[in-house]
Design a protein around this motif. Sequence first.
Motif, short mmCIF file in Angstrom:
data_model
loop_
_atom_site.label_atom_id
_atom_site.label_comp_id
_atom_site.label_asym_id
_atom_site.label_seq_id
_atom_site.Cartn_x
_atom_site.Cartn_y
_atom_site.Cartn_z
N THR A 136 -10.78 -6.42 4.48
CA THR A 136 -10.78 -5.38 3.44
C THR A 136 -9.42 -4.98 3.20
O THR A 136 -8.93 -4.31 3.94
N LEU A 137 -8.90 -5.18 1.77
CA LEU A 137 -7.71 -4.73 1.25
C LEU A 137 -7.82 -3.27 1.00
O LEU A 137 -8.52 -2.99 0.11
N LEU A 138 -6.87 -2.57 1.70
CA LEU A 138 -7.09 -1.27 1.49
C LEU A 138 -5.85 -0.80 0.68
O LEU A 138 -6.00 0.16 -0.29
N LEU A 139 -4.82 -1.05 0.82
CA LEU A 139 -3.51 -0.64 0.08
C LEU A 139 -2.45 -1.65 0.27
O LEU A 139 -2.10 -2.30 1.13
N ILE A 140 -1.56 -2.00 -0.89
CA ILE A 140 -0.50 -2.79 -0.93
C ILE A 140 0.75 -1.84 -1.33
O ILE A 140 0.62 -1.39 -2.68
N PRO A 141 1.57 -1.36 -0.66
CA PRO A 141 2.71 -0.37 -0.80
C PRO A 141 3.51 -1.04 -2.24
O PRO A 141 3.46 -2.16 -2.42
N GLN A 142 4.15 -0.06 -2.75
CA GLN A 142 4.97 -0.34 -3.80
C GLN A 142 6.30 -1.06 -3.29
O GLN A 142 6.70 -2.20 -4.21
N ASN A 143 6.72 -0.98 -2.22
CA ASN A 143 7.96 -1.54 -1.87
C ASN A 143 7.95 -2.55 -0.79
O ASN A 143 6.83 -2.71 -0.10
N HIS A 144 8.77 -3.54 -0.73
CA HIS A 144 8.85 -4.80 0.21
C HIS A 144 9.14 -4.08 1.52
O HIS A 144 10.10 -3.16 1.62
N GLY A 145 9.14 -4.80 2.44
CA GLY A 145 9.70 -4.59 3.85
C GLY A 145 10.60 -5.37 4.25
O GLY A 145 10.69 -6.64 3.66
#
Length: 263
Positions: free
Chosen positions: A215-224
Amino acid sequence: MRTDYEYIFLGCSCFAMGCAAQKNEDCLILEQNESIGGEFTEALYTTAVQKPEGKALAFYEELIDRGIMSEESAQRGEIHLPAVQVVLNRLALEYHLHILFRTQIIRIEKKEAGYEIEAVCNARILHFTCRKIIDTRSSDFDLIRRHDPQAQCYLPANLHAPHIPHAPWPGAEIRKGFLPGEAFLQMQFPAPSPWNRGLLMKAFEDRPGDYLPLTLLLIPQNHGISCQKIRVETAYGLFIPGCSFGNPVQAWEAGLNEKEAFC
């Protein structure tokens, strides 16, 4: 509002916080976003955490006491990363750190006695002067790549996973978090781009049947960014990206022990 400091740190990384904690009255941290320690808490990535013996021991023990990790999970890099920010916020208050959020750098100019920084914060143009600048941001991937050709850029995602499968797509990795069912996905890309979010969403929607329980919960705005330790003099100061320290405890400890940046 005070505008002159001995040292200005760009990016509120764990490393910058540790540095500023040494000389809190002399340091200002300028952060583009609204959070701290984003090189780990927003990148959702950490290497294994070893128990420190020095000044960072209290930070390590607080992460355990708050149920963010255990000694055993830390050694496997299994940490509830979003909650690390709670502890970092407390440390910022305890050490009376000077941090300005939502600040966009417009111009950096070398002066005879140091540097002048022009920035925008909350729809205001601000001017700061300092003797030395230490850039700890990880946003300049091209600069990082020049000094570490093996550096990797990825877009992270927070997942709920009943079990941790092998990564369903080429160039992706799934890591277990500390909480039950918690997982973090890192999907590699050649370079940061806002279009990567759409590609990650499509890859998730097209995942094979074996991975449907994810289950996909969150994709942050920034790359790592993951890279080797980098320390280089640039035209506007010392560049030491916080992401190069591997994990929050190591970065905080490195900041507390930093000497060269204050020379």
